[in-house]
Structure formats: C-alpha cells, structure tokens
Design an enzyme around this catalytic site. Sequence first.
Site, PDB file in Angstrom:
ATOM      1  CE1 TYR A  33       5.998  14.910  -0.651  1.00  0.00           C
ATOM      2  CE2 TYR A  33       4.985  13.970   1.299  1.00  0.00           C
ATOM      3  CZ  TYR A  33       4.894  14.716   0.152  1.00  0.00           C
ATOM      4  OH  TYR A  33       3.697  15.270  -0.211  1.00  0.00           O
ATOM      5  CB  CYS A  90       5.043  20.108  -4.020  1.00  0.00           C
ATOM      6  SG  CYS A  90       4.478  18.459  -3.592  1.00  0.00           S
ATOM      7  CG  HIS A 101      -7.587   5.739  -1.549  1.00  0.00           C
ATOM      8  ND1 HIS A 101      -7.086   6.808  -0.877  1.00  0.00           N
ATOM      9  CD2 HIS A 101      -6.807   4.679  -1.242  1.00  0.00           C
ATOM     10  CE1 HIS A 101      -6.031   6.408  -0.169  1.00  0.00           C
ATOM     11  NE2 HIS A 101      -5.830   5.133  -0.376  1.00  0.00           N
ATOM     12  CG  HIS A 107      -1.828   1.158   1.326  1.00  0.00           C
ATOM     13  ND1 HIS A 107      -1.906   1.964   2.455  1.00  0.00           N
ATOM     14  CD2 HIS A 107      -2.696   1.673   0.435  1.00  0.00           C
ATOM     15  CE1 HIS A 107      -2.811   2.904   2.254  1.00  0.00           C
ATOM     16  NE2 HIS A 107      -3.301   2.756   1.026  1.00  0.00           N
TER      17      HIS A 107
HETATM   18  N1  MTE Z   1       1.206  20.558   6.624  1.00  0.00           N
HETATM   19  C1  MTE Z   1       0.106  19.939   7.082  1.00  0.00           C
HETATM   20  N2  MTE Z   1      -0.245  20.100   8.370  1.00  0.00           N
HETATM   21  N3  MTE Z   1      -0.645  19.135   6.269  1.00  0.00           N
HETATM   22  C2  MTE Z   1      -0.286  18.939   4.953  1.00  0.00           C
HETATM   23  O1  MTE Z   1      -0.987  18.204   4.224  1.00  0.00           O
HETATM   24  N4  MTE Z   1       1.344  19.411   3.157  1.00  0.00           N
HETATM   25  C3  MTE Z   1       2.778  19.641   2.967  1.00  0.00           C
HETATM   26  C4  MTE Z   1       3.218  20.957   3.590  1.00  0.00           C
HETATM   27  N5  MTE Z   1       2.698  21.090   4.922  1.00  0.00           N
HETATM   28  C5  MTE Z   1       0.888  19.574   4.453  1.00  0.00           C
HETATM   29  C6  MTE Z   1       1.595  20.414   5.338  1.00  0.00           C
HETATM   30  C7  MTE Z   1       3.221  19.619   1.575  1.00  0.00           C
HETATM   31  S1  MTE Z   1       3.509  18.098   0.876  1.00  0.00           S
HETATM   32  C8  MTE Z   1       3.519  20.758   0.886  1.00  0.00           C
HETATM   33  S2  MTE Z   1       4.157  20.685  -0.674  1.00  0.00           S
HETATM   34  C9  MTE Z   1       3.288  22.087   1.482  1.00  0.00           C
HETATM   35  O2  MTE Z   1       2.725  22.008   2.783  1.00  0.00           O
HETATM   36  C10 MTE Z   1       2.356  22.900   0.629  1.00  0.00           C
HETATM   37  O3  MTE Z   1       2.165  24.166   1.168  1.00  0.00           O
HETATM   38  P1  MTE Z   1       1.062  25.124   0.561  1.00  0.00           P
HETATM   39  O4  MTE Z   1      -0.227  24.364   0.471  1.00  0.00           O
HETATM   40  O5  MTE Z   1       0.990  26.303   1.472  1.00  0.00           O
HETATM   41  O6  MTE Z   1       1.549  25.520  -0.816  1.00  0.00           O
HETATM   42 MO    MO Z   2       4.338  18.333  -1.217  1.00  0.00          MO
END
Ligand code: MTE
Ligand code: MO
Length: 466
Positions: free
Chosen positions: A318, A183, A62, A37
């Site tokens: 990641y 990202c 999903h 998964h």
């Molecule tokens: N923080 C929280 N609490 N939850 C989330 O889903 N996504 C992360 C990060 N921080 C995330 C998070 C990811 S993968 C990215 S790329 C960035 O936040 C995106 O920030 P933005 O939405 O402000 O562009």
């Molecule tokens: Mo991300």
Amino acid sequence: MKTYTLEEVGRHDSKQNRIWVIFGRGVYDITEFVDKHPGGPSKIVMAAGGSIEPFWSIFANHNTPEIQSLLESMRIGNISEEDAKSNENDLYDPYENEPARHKVLKINGSKPFCAEPSSPLLVESFITPVDFFYVRNHLPVPKIDLKNYTLELAIEGTTIKTLDFKALTTKYEKTTITAAVMCGGNRRSEMSKVKNLKGVSWNVGAVGNATWTGIRLCDVLKDLGISEDKFNHVQFEGYDLDPSGMPYATSIPISKAMDPRADVILAYEMNGKPLSRDHGFPIRVIVPGVVGARNVKWLSKIVVSKEESQSQWQQGDYKGFSPSTTWDNVDFSKSPAIQEMPVISAICDPQNSDVVKVKNGKIQVKGYAWSGGGRKVIRIDVTNDQGKTWHTADLIEDLQAKQGRYWSWTLWNVELPVDKRSKEVEIWAKAVDSSYNVQPESFNNIYNIRGLLCNAYHKIKIKTQH
Ligand code: MTE
Ligand code: MO
C-alpha cells in the site's frame, strides 16, 4: 535431481545456511528470492527449512501457475517418497468457516476472499446494499462470538484498558456517517495493461458507499487522557491472524484519529444493521477519505504510538512508486504509506464493449466519482471525441455533507450525442475535486509495481445500435 532428507532441508533455515523450502516433493533454494518476496521477507522466511504448503493454504493466492513456475525455477532436488508421505499431515482448511456470500459478487480471489459487484449494479443506488459491497480480505474471516468480544486499548506497549462490546456501545455517544470505502487497488486491471504488476485484478467495483454507525475514535482516545503532541500514530489490529499469529494491522496519523471533524469511527452497524462477518463483525474502523486498507475490520486492539504500525500492510505494501521502480530495486522504506486517496472516477454503465442503443441521437452514461480527504467532487467531464468536446455530467451527491467532509461518493449521469454513422464510440471520464485536482490522462505515467492508485481517466469503447 538430488534427494534430500527432511532433516537436511531443516538445516537450511537462514541466509547464512541458505534458505530451502519444500513444496510437494520438491526442494527449493529460495535464498535469492527472499528479499524480493512481494509479501515481505519476514513472511516467506517463516517457512524456511520446512514446507510452504500450510502457508499457502492461508495465503492461498499463491497457488497460481505463475508462482508455481517461479518456484520451479528455484528447484534443487526432491525429498524421498517416504519423507513426502510423512510430511503430509492432515492439513485443516483455515477457510472452512467463511461466511455465505451473494452470488452477484464476482470473485477475484477465493482464499482470501476478494470480490466485487458488476459496475452497472454498483451505480444503481447511492447507498450500496451490504450484499453487493465489495469484499477485500487478506486472511480467513475470524469467527467472533459477541459475548467474548473485547477491544484492547494500549499506549505503546502497555495495555490501558480492555472494553467489551456492551461497554463500548453504551459508554460513548452513537453517531452515523455516510462514507465510501475504496480499495487502493481499485481499477488495477486497467493499469496492468501497461505492464505486469502484482495484485488482485480489480475492475471498477472495489468501492462501495454505506452508512456507518458507531462511536467516535476521538472520544475513545480522549478517555485515555493522551496528549496528541506526544504521539504520531494510532495503530489498529484485527482478529484475523496469519500463520505466525500476526494480526492484519495498519495505522493512521494521530492528527486524523483525534480530529472530531475527520469523523473516524469504530463502526458496529453498516446501513443500519449489525456489521456482517465479511465487513468486520462486530466492530471495524472507518477512516473516511482514506485508503480502504486502513479501515481495519474485526478490530481487536488500538495502540497509540510514536511509530506507525510495523505490519507488512503498513510497511511493505500500500505504497506508491515511480513507473521505473521494479521488484529488483524497490525500497519500501522510501515511500510513505498511502493515506488520503486521490480523485478518481469510473464509467459504470455501459461497460466496456457493451452494445448500446442510441435514442434520439444520444446515449446515457452513468458512473461514480470520489476523492479522498473529504474533498468534494465538483465536476465530471465526459467526452466521446477524444477530448474535443467535454460534456458536464449531472451529479447525485450527499446533500448533508459538511464543508471539507465529503466522505460519500458522487454518482453521475450524462447524455452524450453520438454521430448517426458511428458504429463504435470511445468514452472517457475524468473527475475534478474541490482542490481542483484532476485525474491523470493515462496509466502509462502512473504505473507502479503493486498496481495502486489507479486513477487515470476511465476510457471504454462501446458499440452503438441506431
Ligand atoms: N481489516 C482486516 N482486519 N483484515 C483485512 O484483510 N482488508 C482491508 C480493510 N480492512 C482488511 C481489513 C482492505 S485492503 C480493504 S480495501 C478493506 O478492508 C475492505 O473492506 P470491505 O471488505 O468491507 O469492503
Ligand atoms: Mo484494499
């Protein structure tokens, strides 16, 4: 097909008893799939013996034909019509409290919300307006009342203090930085052309450049009286929770967290205004030069620890892998979590397959470039003859940035001479950073199953109008 009772399905809730789940009327034996998964075995096992529907209402990405047919391949039977009815409790939509979004954003996933601006718009301004800044959420956006907001500070398992918004913003010195956030999956849609991969299909817009105002993480940590040598990581948790109540969480090395020159901040303003809900209201972490995933939004807790965050996003996602690694042989424990990002660039205007007017034998090309770790972008090379001739772009950069702290992106533009007879032009761009790191030429040899670190030369084809 066989008919099962809910009770029977419920007994298949562990590897020894095999793992069954229900979706609609279908009963599925997912035992062999659990370890494969992509979201990690622990998440899917939460549904063992019961319905996966409430989980899919949160992890709504999903609900795709691809995943449905994968599930169908594991079907072993049905539950009775009666049981199916009783199983259909009034599911509330965890996404009913999402904020409003600008319609300019192109939606790559709506639950959780993932969206990016078009690339010509992206390079219109050095500072990205909040409404055009890409959004990457993994879970529903939490609704936070500033009056009740608290941030917990802990060392390993012990909470040392809990601060409210006022305490945080008055106790520590206010500071502003300009930094890009990108990202880890930016430009994934190009890598996915090499081979199938799993992830949100980002174009080049999963990046933005903003000013961030807040307090320095190192000041907050100093106040805890910790010694850097005794710990290795600083973990962050968000107020956004998965169905089991686990928060989005990640961590960064303590050396980064404690270094005043790394400019890690707990931001409460973006471009001079309080953070918007999508971007982490009321407080988020900004770790400049580091993959977006570590920039935790809706910050609820900071933990100083010997260990990395044990979350799925730190341990089972990641991370980069060899192009030959598959979902069948991947071992996430063998790769380090992505932190500082490699050098990358993108051509933003024109876009692939645009028709472009040639003026005085030339076309205008614009884009962005960025590198992680505070490395400066020192050059952008652009070619329209497959590398026989490279043209150096003019740069628009953060002139205030200090040595080794180039957190902002660099915008660039160049005029390319094009042949009078040409109908189609192929343009490539590559950036070079201050460590003389340069982008790889193609995606073939950097392909990875999660589609991360997609920093090959950006190549587009356009049509010319003379
Ligand atoms: N923080 C929280 N609490 N939850 C989330 O889903 N996504 C992360 C990060 N921080 C995330 C998070 C990811 S993968 C990215 S790329 C960035 O936040 C995106 O920030 P933005 O939405 O402000 O562009
Ligand atoms: Mo991300």
